[in-house]
Each structure stands twice: as structure tokens, then as C-alpha cells.
Write a protein that holds these residues in place. Structure first.
Motif, mmCIF file in Angstrom:
data_model
loop_
_atom_site.group_PDB
_atom_site.id
_atom_site.type_symbol
_atom_site.label_atom_id
_atom_site.label_comp_id
_atom_site.label_asym_id
_atom_site.label_seq_id
_atom_site.Cartn_x
_atom_site.Cartn_y
_atom_site.Cartn_z
ATOM 1 N N TRP A 25 35.832 45.463 47.986
ATOM 2 C CA TRP A 25 36.999 45.913 47.229
ATOM 3 C C TRP A 25 37.896 44.741 46.829
ATOM 4 C CZ3 TRP A 25 38.588 48.905 43.833
ATOM 5 C CH2 TRP A 25 39.934 49.236 43.633
ATOM 6 N N LYS B 11 38.950 43.829 42.953
ATOM 7 C CA LYS B 11 40.343 43.649 42.519
ATOM 8 C C LYS B 11 40.537 42.285 41.851
ATOM 9 C CE LYS B 11 42.278 44.719 46.523
ATOM 10 N NZ LYS B 11 43.347 44.990 47.526
ATOM 11 N N ALA C 224 39.059 42.380 38.369
ATOM 12 C CA ALA C 224 39.902 43.144 37.442
ATOM 13 C C ALA C 224 41.083 42.322 36.953
ATOM 14 C CB ALA C 224 40.382 44.421 38.126
ATOM 15 N N ARG D 224 43.296 52.384 42.498
ATOM 16 C CA ARG D 224 42.700 52.025 41.209
ATOM 17 C C ARG D 224 43.229 50.655 40.810
ATOM 18 N NH1 ARG D 224 43.922 57.377 41.213
ATOM 19 N NH2 ARG D 224 42.316 58.858 40.477
ATOM 20 N N THR D 225 42.374 49.816 40.279
ATOM 21 C CA THR D 225 42.832 48.486 39.878
ATOM 22 C C THR D 225 43.847 48.568 38.744
ATOM 23 O OG1 THR D 225 40.933 48.288 38.365
ATOM 24 C CG2 THR D 225 40.702 47.345 40.572
ATOM 25 N N LYS E 235 47.545 46.711 38.631
ATOM 26 C CA LYS E 235 48.034 45.861 37.538
ATOM 27 C C LYS E 235 49.418 46.298 37.104
ATOM 28 C CE LYS E 235 43.506 44.701 35.597
ATOM 29 N NZ LYS E 235 42.587 44.840 34.425
#
Length: 321
Positions: free
Chosen positions: A56, A60, A63, A312-313, A317
Motif C-alpha cells: 500500500w 500511494k 499515485a 483511496r489515493t 491527494k
């Protein structure tokens, strides 16, 4: 208008292979974009299935480095099928088509070109099918091909030598969302949706790094789940077998009575014990199969969620901003 594609990739403990294969997926996405087959809004979506390693954290980081990478993570490990479903359901309202593929780099990523072409020509589902199994050992090849044959014999409609490498349109996914089963066997469920479908053929490669998460034990469990989730044929086979055993037993009783009257009977415990053991074994097998179905009913009526997304990435953000 160019379709938006989401490549959905389930990941479980893939810290060894993900840094290698992530470039393959990104380059393929950018290639399809440059050829104007798909929109620049297309994405590579990683689905972390409760990994215990740094998977994970890697997702991340990816992303943040490139907007074409996005990721979601489940609250805990729920299995490959649930991870694929989570990605597809998350993507269906954001794109026009999805392609699900494993993270290990074994499936030929170049088959995506033909998949997209088939979609543009009107197919709603495109199955990725292995053309041959030359790289497999004899045991692996025999068990894998037997797996598909047994599934079809037992009434589970599957595409031979197809796993979970497939293109699916958002139209199909919207209809697929109405399938509420908790016990998932996706390769047998998608053919039930219907719509125009086709297959593309490719050769599978060796795993690039890491270890397979689908040993024989899991493959057998998946096969049994597929049969009992999609077909009641085993119960019908039990019923037929029960009638056959009952008929044979009835004939045996008549023969025994005749022998009694003509005086040719031989007293012995061997035949008696053999019959008792045989009938008892049949009963236990039948009870086991019926118990499996009852257990699945038990799981279904609970209506528990099939996946739970914890992060959720895209949300991360937004927080950074």
C-alpha cells in the motif's frame, strides 16, 4: 469520443513485483493513449487486498508521482475475487471500460490492444484466454485443464483457460452490480450477464518476481466455490446416485430373500459390514455436499458487504492540498 479505460489490478503482498510491473502497466496505458484508442483520463487502479507488507505504501507513492496511477485499499484481506470486484465496482462510474489483470506480469499485457479493438468493434466483454500451457509443469497443466472441464461438467459456465484477465464495459458492470452473491466466482458469473462477448488469445509468461498466491489448495477451493455457487448439479447427481444405490440395495434384498428360501445362504459378517460401510460412506459424502450448500446459504442471507474500502489515493491527494 475516446473511451476511458481503468486497468484494475488486485495486489496482495506484492512489494517484490509491483516496482517492476508498474512500468509495464503505465507504458501500456500511455501507448493506448498515444494511439488515440483511449482517453487521457484513463487510469491504472491498484486494489490493495489488505497486504501485510509495504504494498500500500508503494501504491500511494506511485499515485503521488503520476496522476495515471490511483489506488484503493481494503480494510482487511478478503481474497482475490473480492479485490477484483472492489476495483470494478469503484471504477464502473468513472470509466467506459475496465481491464482486470493480475499484478505478477504473467498475463501478456500486449493483449490489451486487441481487447480494446474488440470493444471498439462492439464487444462488451472480451475474455483473455491462454492459447497454450507450455510453460506449466505436467501436473499444473493437467490440474488446470481438469479444473475447467470439471466446472463445465458440473454446470458452471466458464470460458476454457480463462482466469480473470478480461475487458468489461461499464454497461455490463452496471448490470453486474445487481448480482448480490457473497460467494464470488467472477469467471463463471460474467458469462451469466450476457451481452456480446469474444475472446483474445495470448501466451502466459513466468511470474516476474515473488511467489504465486494460488497454490493447488486454493485452486481446488476456488473450483469448489465455483461449482457450488453457480450450479445445483451436484445435488441432482446426489439424488440420482441415491436412487441407484436404493435400486441396487432393493435388488440385493430380493436376491437375499430368494437365497434364503432355496437354502443357499452363507452366514457371514464380511458382506454385511461391506454394505454398511458403503452406504454409510455415501451418506456422509452426500451430507457433506448438502452441508456446503447450506453453509453458502448461511453466508448469503447475512448480506455482509463483499468489500470495505478504507482508503483511496485520490482522497489522500485532496488532504495534501
Amino acid at each position: 469520443m475516446k473511451p476511458i479505460l481503468y486497468i484494475v489490478i488486485p495486489c496482495y503482498n506484492e512489494e517484490e513485483v509491483l516496482p517492476i510491473t508498474k512500468d509495464l502497466f503505465l507504458n501500456k496505458l500511455k501507448e493506448l493513449i498515444s494511439k488515440e484508442k483511449i482517453s487521457d483520463s484513463s487510469r491504472v487502479m491498484f486494489v490493495n487486498d489488505g497486504s501485510k507488507d509495504s504494498t500500500w505504501e508503494i501504491i500511494k507513492k506511485l499515485a503521488l508521482e503520476d496522476e495515471h496511477f490511483i489506488g484503493i485499499t481494503q480494510s482487511r484481506n478478503r481474497g482475490h475475487q473480492n479485490a477484483v470486484l472492489a476495483g470494478l465496482m469503484e471504477a464502473k462510474d468513472k470509466c467506459d471500460i475496465t481491464i482486470s489483470i493480475d499484478c505478477d506480469g504473467q498475463d501478456d499485457i500486449n493483449a490489451m490492444n486487441e481487447m480494446v479493438d474488440e470493444y471498439l468493434e462492439g464487444s462488451e466483454i472480451v475474455y483473455g484466454v491462454r492459447s497454450k500451457r507450455d510453460t506449466d509443469t505436467f501436473f499444473k497443466r493437467a490440474t488446470a485443464e481438469g479444473f475447467y472441464k470439471v466446472l463445465n461438467i458440473m454446470g458452471a459456465e466458464v470460458v476454457f483457460n480463462h482466469a480473470d484477465y478480461r475487458l468489461v464495459s461499464s454497461r455490463v458492470l452496471n448490470e453486474f452490480a445487481n448480482f448480490k452473491e457473497v460467494n464470488l466466482f467472477l469467471r463463471g458469473m460474467f458469462p451469466l450477464v450476457g451481452f456480446k462477448s469474444t475472446s483474445v488469445y495470448y501466451e502466459r509468461n513466468e511470474r516476474i518476481a515473488g511467489e504465486s498466491h494460488y497454490p493447488l489448495k486454493k485452486m481446488l477451493a476456488l473450483a469448489f466455490d465455483g461449482i457450488t455457487s453457480l450450479s445445483i448439479k451436484p445435488i441432482r447427481m446426489i439424488t440420482s446416485f441415491g436412487f441407484i444405490v436404493a435400486l441396487v440395495s432393493f435388488i440385493f434384498i430380493i436376491v437375499s430373500i430368494i437365497q434364503k428360501f432355496v437354502g443357499t445362504t452363507v452366514t457371514g459378517w464380511t458382506s454385511t459390514i461391506a454394505v454398511i460401510c458403503f452406504v454409510s460412506g455415501v451418506q456422509l459424502i452426500c451430507m457433506g455436499v448438502l452441508g456446503e450448500y447450506i453453509g453458502k446459504i448461511y453466508m448469503e442471507v447475512k448480506h455482509r458487504p463483499r468489500y470495505i474500502i478504507s482508503e483511496r489515493t485520490e482522497d489522500l491527494k485532496e488532504k495534501d492540498k
